[in-house]
Motif scaffolding. Structure first.
Motif, PDB file in Angstrom:
ATOM      1  N   GLU A 149      10.694 -10.850  17.734  1.00  0.00           N
ATOM      2  CA  GLU A 149      12.103 -10.685  17.484  1.00  0.00           C
ATOM      3  C   GLU A 149      12.688 -10.505  18.811  1.00  0.00           C
ATOM      4  OE1 GLU A 149      13.936  -6.450  16.330  1.00  0.00           O
ATOM      5  OE2 GLU A 149      12.424  -7.071  14.935  1.00  0.00           O
ATOM      6  N   ARG A 150      14.137 -11.047  18.680  1.00  0.00           N
ATOM      7  CA  ARG A 150      14.767 -10.735  20.086  1.00  0.00           C
ATOM      8  C   ARG A 150      15.983 -10.060  19.619  1.00  0.00           C
ATOM      9  NH1 ARG A 150      14.291 -14.408  24.437  1.00  0.00           N
ATOM     10  NH2 ARG A 150      12.242 -15.291  24.264  1.00  0.00           N
ATOM     11  N   ARG A 151      16.515  -9.393  20.617  1.00  0.00           N
ATOM     12  CA  ARG A 151      18.046  -8.637  20.071  1.00  0.00           C
ATOM     13  C   ARG A 151      18.611  -8.466  21.426  1.00  0.00           C
ATOM     14  NH1 ARG A 151      16.654  -2.224  18.808  1.00  0.00           N
ATOM     15  NH2 ARG A 151      18.661  -2.218  19.468  1.00  0.00           N
ATOM     16  N   ASP A 152      19.932  -8.558  21.299  1.00  0.00           N
ATOM     17  CA  ASP A 152      20.938  -8.533  22.404  1.00  0.00           C
ATOM     18  C   ASP A 152      20.951  -7.005  22.953  1.00  0.00           C
ATOM     19  OD1 ASP A 152      21.758 -11.170  22.470  1.00  0.00           O
ATOM     20  OD2 ASP A 152      23.048 -10.938  20.856  1.00  0.00           O
ATOM     21  N   VAL A 153      21.283  -7.061  24.164  1.00  0.00           N
ATOM     22  CA  VAL A 153      21.280  -5.528  24.758  1.00  0.00           C
ATOM     23  C   VAL A 153      22.610  -5.400  25.829  1.00  0.00           C
ATOM     24  CG1 VAL A 153      19.837  -6.024  26.517  1.00  0.00           C
ATOM     25  CG2 VAL A 153      20.136  -3.543  25.851  1.00  0.00           C
ATOM     26  N   ALA A 154      23.263  -4.290  25.455  1.00  0.00           N
ATOM     27  CA  ALA A 154      24.324  -4.276  26.060  1.00  0.00           C
ATOM     28  C   ALA A 154      24.360  -3.505  27.587  1.00  0.00           C
ATOM     29  CB  ALA A 154      25.511  -3.282  25.343  1.00  0.00           C
ATOM     30  N   ALA A 155      23.281  -2.568  27.564  1.00  0.00           N
ATOM     31  CA  ALA A 155      23.002  -1.826  28.997  1.00  0.00           C
ATOM     32  C   ALA A 155      22.229  -2.651  29.880  1.00  0.00           C
ATOM     33  CB  ALA A 155      22.042  -0.704  28.673  1.00  0.00           C
ATOM     34  N   THR A 156      22.385  -2.294  31.119  1.00  0.00           N
ATOM     35  CA  THR A 156      21.810  -2.716  32.139  1.00  0.00           C
ATOM     36  C   THR A 156      20.957  -1.896  32.643  1.00  0.00           C
ATOM     37  OG1 THR A 156      23.944  -4.036  32.784  1.00  0.00           O
ATOM     38  CG2 THR A 156      22.144  -3.793  34.526  1.00  0.00           C
ATOM     39  N   PRO A 157      19.550  -2.461  32.930  1.00  0.00           N
ATOM     40  CA  PRO A 157      18.342  -1.539  33.384  1.00  0.00           C
ATOM     41  C   PRO A 157      18.802  -1.110  34.592  1.00  0.00           C
ATOM     42  CG  PRO A 157      17.950  -3.815  33.218  1.00  0.00           C
ATOM     43  CD  PRO A 157      19.100  -3.890  32.506  1.00  0.00           C
TER      44      PRO A 157
END
Length: 327
Positions: A149-157
């Motif tokens: 499963e893929r999901r978008d992420v807003a944060a930057t590691p």
């Protein structure tokens, strides 16, 4: 293929001494290690050992799902009779097995654990197969272990740091986004080569170790560090069942985001966690593994005699109260 898909086998195995952490008992992940070893023995008995599958046919043996339940204590000196029964259904593209483990207690044969194990045969492009695949093996061969499963992420590691960064970090913007306000614990750690196999990917035993490490870190984060609780209350965690399923591949030295969520607390005896593991690829989080584990505590009522402990209010509060992940 008849031997692999239809004929049961029995092997005699011993647990690894590494799993003898408390008293003379063997811990949960070594139950699943034994289940994997029993299935590997089954493959050898069918003339399809993991090494030969790889060398001759370019196929990697990968356990992609293991579900184990503890029935009775497994001791460090036990010899385990492991019975493997093939249970693959028509049309399935993964090999499926039931593993039952027995020990002798006071002259009686006692079932100590049971597992279900699914195996994929991963086509490896690092080597060239010397021989064609054995007839009937084609449907179990796969170019990749799932598509997670893929999901978008807003944060930057945050930058991970050097290879000597120790046990990773629990403070990261991506972890904070994943955990949110849930009753969960987040951990980010680079996958070491010794959790991997076939030059490339994390194997099932690596994820079993990750699950145990996540539990250890979670308990310390909640003020329930294992040594502290053992010394102060005489309790040690016990696992009654666990399951891990691989959804995609996790590659050597990728950074794994593990989210460890408290799902249920059953009265004052048991609690369950869900473990979800992700890697960040092309700006998206890919879910590569998921699993569940059921815990309780044992207390020593007499030398080498252990019983389930009732968790007190402080322990239940620590397990129940969410802690916001640090960004």
């Amino acid at each position: 293929m008849t031997a692999l898909l239809e004929n049961p086998t029995t092997g005699r195995l011993r647990p690894g001494f590494e799993g003898n952490n408390i008293s003379f008992a063997i811990g949960f992940k070594h139950i699943s290690y034994l289940a994997e070893a029993a299935v590997l023995h089954h493959f050898r008995e069918a003339g399809l050992s993991a090494g030969e599958l790889y060398r001759r046919h370019g196929l990697g043996f990968d356990v992609v799902d293991v579900h184990s339940r503890l029935g009775a204590l497994l001791a460090v000196d036990d010899e385990v009779e492991a019975q493997v029964t093939p249970t693959t259904k028509d049309g399935e593209d993964r090999l499926r097995f039931k593993v039952e483990m027995f020990v002798e207690r006071d002259g009686k044969r006692v079932k100590c654990a049971g597992s279900t194990v699914r195996v994929a045969l991963r086509i490896d492009d690092h080597i060239k197969a010397e021989e064609p695949w054995p007839a009937g093996l084609e449907r179990f061969a796969t170019a990749r272990l799932g598509t997670g499963e893929r999901r978008d992420v807003a944060a930057t590691p945050l930058p991970y740091g050097e290879f000597t960064a120790g046990r990773g970090t629990t403070a990261d913007p991506v972890l904070a986004e994943l955990v949110g306000d849930t009753n969960a614990f987040g951990w980010r750690w680079r996958m070491p080569y010794f959790y991997c196999h076939f030059n490339e990917r994390v194997q099932m035993s690596g994820f079993l170790r990750i699950m145990e490490e996540a539990e250890d870190l979670f308990l310390a984060d909640r003020g329930l560090a294992i040594k502290q609780v053992l010394d102060g209350r005489g309790w040690i965690p016990v696992v009654t069942q666990s399951r891990i399923e691989l959804l995609d591949e996790t590659v050597m030295e990728e950074e794994l985001y593990t989210v460890y969520t408290v799902e249920n607390i059953f009265k004052s005896l048991l609690y369950t966690h869900r473990m979800d593991c992700y890697v960040l690829r092309d700006g998206q989080l890919v879910k590569t593994a998921t699993g569940t584990i059921t815990h309780g505590y044992l207390t020593e009522t007499a030398p080498n005699q252990w019983e389930m402990a009732d968790m007190d209010e402080a322990t239940l509060a620590a397990l129940s109260t969410p802690r916001k992940a640090a960004a």
